[in-house]
Design a protein around this motif. Structure first.
Motif, PDB file in Angstrom:
ATOM      1  N   GLY A 180       4.720   4.756  -0.502  1.00 52.96           N
ATOM      2  CA  GLY A 180       3.678   3.815   0.028  1.00 52.96           C
ATOM      3  C   GLY A 180       3.155   3.331  -1.381  1.00 52.96           C
ATOM      4  N   ILE A 181       2.748   4.011  -2.230  1.00 52.97           N
ATOM      5  CA  ILE A 181       2.802   3.682  -4.015  1.00 52.97           C
ATOM      6  C   ILE A 181       2.979   2.685  -4.300  1.00 52.97           C
ATOM      7  N   LEU A 182       4.397   2.634  -4.603  1.00 58.40           N
ATOM      8  CA  LEU A 182       4.616   1.018  -4.919  1.00 58.40           C
ATOM      9  C   LEU A 182       4.335   0.262  -4.292  1.00 58.40           C
ATOM     10  N   VAL A 183       4.281   0.379  -2.546  1.00 56.56           N
ATOM     11  CA  VAL A 183       4.125  -0.926  -1.544  1.00 56.56           C
ATOM     12  C   VAL A 183       2.728  -1.266  -2.386  1.00 56.56           C
ATOM     13  N   ALA A 184       1.052  -0.087  -2.428  1.00 58.79           N
ATOM     14  CA  ALA A 184       0.345  -0.596  -3.291  1.00 58.79           C
ATOM     15  C   ALA A 184       0.254  -0.996  -4.122  1.00 58.79           C
ATOM     16  N   ALA A 185       0.860  -0.718  -5.006  1.00 59.46           N
ATOM     17  CA  ALA A 185       0.795  -1.000  -6.865  1.00 59.46           C
ATOM     18  C   ALA A 185       1.157  -2.818  -6.722  1.00 59.46           C
ATOM     19  N   LEU A 186       2.189  -3.227  -5.762  1.00 59.67           N
ATOM     20  CA  LEU A 186       2.599  -3.995  -5.668  1.00 59.67           C
ATOM     21  C   LEU A 186       1.336  -5.713  -6.288  1.00 59.67           C
ATOM     22  N   PRO A 187       1.251  -5.852  -5.254  1.00 60.22           N
ATOM     23  CA  PRO A 187      -0.077  -6.952  -5.562  1.00 60.22           C
ATOM     24  C   PRO A 187      -1.053  -6.788  -7.213  1.00 60.22           C
ATOM     25  N   LYS A 188      -0.849  -5.529  -7.505  1.00 65.02           N
ATOM     26  CA  LYS A 188      -1.925  -4.970  -8.549  1.00 65.02           C
ATOM     27  C   LYS A 188      -1.870  -5.856  -9.519  1.00 65.02           C
ATOM     28  N   PRO A 189      -2.763  -6.448 -11.084  1.00 61.43           N
ATOM     29  CA  PRO A 189      -2.406  -6.858 -11.997  1.00 61.43           C
ATOM     30  C   PRO A 189      -2.117  -5.650 -12.865  1.00 61.43           C
TER      31      PRO A 189
END
Length: 202
Positions: free
Chosen positions: A166-175
């Motif tokens: 979940g953390i990885l998915v949430a981090a993907l679109p972040k700058p």
């Protein structure tokens, strides 16, 4: 990522084709995975991919095994680095964040894994490949928990692996700057929580 480690049992040509397949899926999704697309990405004559992977099913299954092995090799390396550290130790979160940042910077394998995971919800054969890989990953993490003297090690490991996803998915679109802060903070909170004493599972 540790593609070379994961691919040591493959012939050079198979590894070349699966590397190309990873890029195809990362760019175009699993629907874009065709023999021709892989040949074009690898810069090989048309028909090269189908000579090694006769059907799209064979190509897709081999890709799932390849991606899972590459990610598992990275996790095994991380487990060695974490040996002796507790979940509440900031070094554990820092080492995990370093790996996750590399995965996110070199995101092709991560994106391919996400595409394959979604397809596995509709494909029993693919689900078997990824479930086996996930069980091995949970086993590695549970081993760390046991070494730390934690109770309910398997339950903790399953929760940790799911939370990492979940953390990885949430981090993907972040700058990039925001991504680094998000990863560091989230991992510290998560690993500290899972390192705390646990009650009996419900």
């Amino acid at each position: 990522m540790s593609v070379d480690t994961a691919a040591t049992s493959l012939s050079p040509r198979r590894r070349e084709l699966l590397d190309a397949a990873v890029h195809v899926v990362a760019d175009d999704g699993l629907r874009g995975l065709t023999h021709r697309a892989v040949d074009r990405r690898a810069g090989l004559p048309e028909g090269s991919c189908s000579a090694y992977f006769r059907t799209r099913r064979a190509l897709q299954t081999s890709l799932a095994e390849y991606v899972a092995a590459a990610l598992a090799a990275d996790v095994a390396d991380l487990a060695e680095q974490l040996r002796g550290l507790s979940g509440a130790d900031d070094r554990a979160a820092g080492l995990t964040a370093q790996l996750f940042l590399r995965w996110l910077d070199e995101r092709e394998l991560l994106l391919a894994k996400l595409e394959l995971s979604l397809e596995a919800s509709r494909d029993a054969e693919l689900a078997t490949v990824l479930t086996t890989s996930r069980s091995q990953l949970v086993g590695v993490v549970a081993g760390i928990m046991v070494a730390q003297g934690r109770d309910h090690a398997t339950e903790r490991a399953e929760a940790l692996v799911a939370s990492f996803d979940g953390i990885l998915v949430a981090a993907l679109p972040k700058p990039d700057p925001e991504r680094r802060d998000f990863l560091s903070g989230s991992l510290r909170l998560l690993m500290a929580a899972l390192g705390a004493p646990a009650g009996p599972p419900a």
